[in-house]
Design an enzyme around this catalytic site. Structure first.
Site: not given
Length: 211
Positions: A120, A138
């Site tokens: 991420k 997220d």
């Protein structure tokens, strides 16, 4: 959800925010990297408050390394997991200096090899710093993707892959920001603000809150 509906959704998101930006405050790729590293399980507001004090005294790998782990820890102690994050910041600076000429690498494998940097975080850096059409999933993006029907999936990786497949090419560069901002301020977790949502009529969520 069909292609036409996704096209309309991202067209509206773009009309609403033509040039979306991260809520994190930074002045260089190095500061961006450190801020994103610090933002794990923490709010952007808390990170910005800490880095507003930290970056004036340590805004390069060399200065951060000289600053030292104990000093970094003191400056970021208001952020969650500050002990491990301070350690990762210093270890990351060492690798940047030794292996990358003190520059943030434009390479996923190299980024993910840095302490505290996962997929991420790497996606965020590649997108914001280097203009790659990556999408960092997220909790906000995961929720919006599943709730609206844009790209439903059981885990963050499956959602990321579906977003990369389904988001029209012209919107991929900024899709990450549009979706995260929509999830943060409109399509919130407990009580989504459907009544003021610009894509409410296109959203496939079955339990809309129109009050």
């Amino acid at each position: 959800m069909n292609r036409e509906k996704r096209q309309q959704i991202f067209s509206r998101l773009r009309e609403n925010i033509a040039d979306p930006r991260s809520d994190l405050e930074f002045q260089s790729n190095f500061e961006l990297l450190i801020s994103v590293l610090l933002s794990a399980q923490a709010t952007d507001i808390s990170v910005n408050k800490a880095t507003a004090r930290l970056y004036p005294v340590a805004n390069t790998p060399e200065k951060m390394l000289a600053f030292g782990e104990d000093s970094v820890r003191e400056y970021i102690k208001t952020i969650g997991l500050f002990n491990s994050k301070a350690k990762n910041v210093i270890a990351t600076c060492e690798i940047l200096i030794e292996q990358h000429g003190s520059q943030v690498p434009d390479d996923r494998a190299a980024l993910e090899a840095l302490p505290g940097v996962g997929r991420k975080t790497a996606n965020v850096i590649l997108n914001i710093a280097f203009g790659h059409p990556t999408i960092a999933v997220d909790t906000h993006i995961f929720r919006v993707s599943n709730r609206t029907g844009i790209a439903p999936g059981k885990d963050v990786l499956s959602v990321e892959k579906r977003l990369l497949k389904f988001v029209p090419e012209e919107f991929k560069l900024h899709a990450h920001h549009w979706l995260i901002l929509h999830g943060r301020y409109t399509c919130i977790a407990r009580k989504p603000r459907c009544g003021s949502c610009i894509i409410e009529d296109l959203c496939e969520f079955k339990h809309k809150n129109i009050d």
